[in-house]
Design an enzyme around this catalytic site. Structure first.
Site, PDB file in Angstrom:
ATOM      1  N   LYS A 105      36.771  32.795  29.976  1.00  0.00           N
ATOM      2  CA  LYS A 105      36.832  34.146  30.571  1.00  0.00           C
ATOM      3  C   LYS A 105      35.607  34.956  29.749  1.00  0.00           C
ATOM      4  O   LYS A 105      35.722  34.426  28.399  1.00  0.00           O
ATOM      5  CB  LYS A 105      38.242  34.607  30.410  1.00  0.00           C
ATOM      6  CG  LYS A 105      38.324  36.140  31.064  1.00  0.00           C
ATOM      7  CD  LYS A 105      38.667  35.711  32.535  1.00  0.00           C
ATOM      8  CE  LYS A 105      39.094  37.052  33.396  1.00  0.00           C
ATOM      9  NZ  LYS A 105      39.844  36.750  34.568  1.00  0.00           N
ATOM     10  N   GLY A 222      42.771  45.396  45.219  1.00  0.00           N
ATOM     11  CA  GLY A 222      43.940  46.379  45.765  1.00  0.00           C
ATOM     12  C   GLY A 222      43.608  46.895  46.913  1.00  0.00           C
ATOM     13  O   GLY A 222      44.241  47.105  48.042  1.00  0.00           O
TER      14      GLY A 222
HETATM   15  N1  GLU Z   1      38.216  37.059  37.820  1.00  0.00           N
HETATM   16  C1  GLU Z   1      38.851  36.219  38.979  1.00  0.00           C
HETATM   17  C2  GLU Z   1      40.142  35.629  38.182  1.00  0.00           C
HETATM   18  O1  GLU Z   1      40.749  36.206  37.386  1.00  0.00           O
HETATM   19  C3  GLU Z   1      38.046  35.305  39.601  1.00  0.00           C
HETATM   20  C4  GLU Z   1      37.425  34.381  38.630  1.00  0.00           C
HETATM   21  C5  GLU Z   1      36.369  33.282  39.179  1.00  0.00           C
HETATM   22  O2  GLU Z   1      36.066  33.558  40.409  1.00  0.00           O
HETATM   23  O3  GLU Z   1      36.182  32.547  38.506  1.00  0.00           O
HETATM   24  O4  GLU Z   1      40.856  34.819  38.810  1.00  0.00           O
END
Ligand code: GLU
Length: 415
Positions: A105, A222
């Site tokens: 992340k 949402g």
């Molecule tokens: N940000 C999204 C999540 O928390 C998608 C992450 C992604 O597609 O790699 O799952």
């Protein structure tokens, strides 16, 4: 808010699942630490000529199942512990959705709405440059998250490819269709949540009955939930964003509310509903509560006032461990984030596959594959939940941690 920071929340969630797994403690200990966290500072040239130094992070939690995967968020409160927690939740989420990925992340501490488009582009490119040596199609694949969009992914990808000197479409997902995006990625998070909710309703004998829901956080996930859930008999009667909420017990019209949000920037003063606070949205007399924004909104201070019998977590980490326990005591079902919102990363995986093979799937194919995968995940988790008589989050962690730890065991501990 919880007394715990998001990373402490993750640690507690691991501890609550561990007793139901028959595994070596050393693997639990490994899962409790991210493998590596990159911290960068980005000198951002503002439109007035001055420079603002912006902090950003990219966390690699675990890659036993495959390359790190997860979004990048822009928010004024982003900090290292939050990004670490979000990366850890991605490890659990990718294992839950049976994807060939670990968890990663990223985040930048900035209020994106205060930036001009030019400033946003320069900052995005600065971040993409900063993390370019820490990622790639087989290393770590970033994607959208809170306040990041297909446009931001385009700047990220373009910067990465220019730095490297080659094309590599699958090193980012959540891109626009024109540069290698996938059909069905836009509403994938909400859609995945719909499939999981449908399965839960079937098992609870509620499927087909008229149900009411409120949505806290009328953003990417949402608003699409509002658009889609009518399909399974769910009427959205309330919605809120960072400026407040709107409530109408007869139901809110999606197209009308979206139009209003686009012109006024908020749902709060929508004429088709009464103006309410976020707390009123969380405590409304509905069947389903859908938190779809940030961490910790359902906490020990308000959990006892939640009337919904189902909490569908489209946000990451919206329910604190204290609130989880209170809701369970009250007989409410919390469908955990790592399953409920895993549709987004699942369709990101479909985009990654299409980018690597040069294939292009129809929207129907994307929906069918997503449905199949999440229905299977739900069924297996539901079985574990019943077998051990535990909360759904615990059951989800038991299954996901089991997968990750098996992979770690085969790999061995080396060097
Ligand atoms: N940000 C999204 C999540 O928390 C998608 C992450 C992604 O597609 O790699 O799952």
């Amino acid at each position: 808010m919880s007394k715990m920071n998001p990373y402490e929340m993750f640690l507690k969630q691991v501890d609550e699942a561990a007793p139901f797994l028959n595994v070596e403690q050393e693997f639990i200990d490994i899962l409790k630490e991210p493998k590596e966290v990159l911290e960068i500072s980005i000198p951002l040239r503002l439109d007035d000529g001055s420079v603002k130094v912006v902090k950003g992070w990219r966390s690699h939690h675990n890659n036993a199942l495959g390359p790190y995967k997860g979004g990048v968020r822009y928010h004024a409160n982003v900090c290292k512990e939050e990004v670490m927690a979000l990366s850890a939740w991605m490890s659990i989420k990718c294992a839950t959705a049976m994807l060939p990925y670990g968890g990663g992340k990223g985040g930048i501490r900035i209020a994106p709405r205060e930036l001009s488009t030019g400033e946003l582009e320069r900052m995005s490119r600065g971040f993409a440059l900063g993390i370019s040596r820490f990622m790639g199609t087989d290393i770590d694949i970033p994607a959208p998250d809170v306040y990041t969009t297909p446009q931001v992914m385009s700047w990220f990808l373009d910067t990465y490819e220019k730095v490297k000197g080659w094309s590599e479409p699958s090193c980012y997902t959540g891109k626009p269709l024109e540069i290698g995006g996938s059909l069905g990625r836009g509403d994938a998070t909400a859609r995945g949540g719909m499939y999981v909710l449908r399965e839960a309703l079937k098992d609870m004998g509620l499927f087909g009955k008229p149900l009411k829901a409120t949505i806290q956080g009328y953003g990417n996930a949402g608003s699409f939930a509002h658009a889609l859930y009518e399909e399974i008999g769910v009427t959205v009667v309330g919605a809120s964003d960072s400026k407040g909420g709107t409530y109408n017990p007869k139901g809110l019209n999606y197209a009308d509310l979206m139009k209003h949000k686009k012109t006024s920037g908020t749902v709060a003063d929508y004429p088709g509903g009464d103006k309410v606070t976020t707390d009123e949205i969380l405590q409304a007399p509905v069947d389903i509560l859908i938190p779809a924004a940030l961490e910790g909104v359902v906490n020990e201070g308000n959990a006892a006032k939640v009337k919904a019998k189902i909490v569908l977590e489209l946000a990451n980490g919206p329910t604190t461990p204290e609130a989880d326990a209170i809701l369970h005591e009250m007989g409410a079902l919390v469908i955990p984030d790592v399953l409920a919102n895993s549709g987004g990363v699942t369709v990101s995986c479909f985009e990654w596959i299409q980018g690597r093979t040069g294939d292009f799937w129809s929207e129907k194919t994307v929906h069918e594959k997503l449905d199949e995968r999440l229905t299977q995940a739900f069924t297996e988790i539901w079985k574990i939940k019943k077998e051990h008589n535990i909360r759904m989050r615990q059951a989800t962690y038991v299954r996901a941690m089991g997968r990750i730890i098996s992979a770690m065991r085969f790999r061995g501990i080396w060097p």
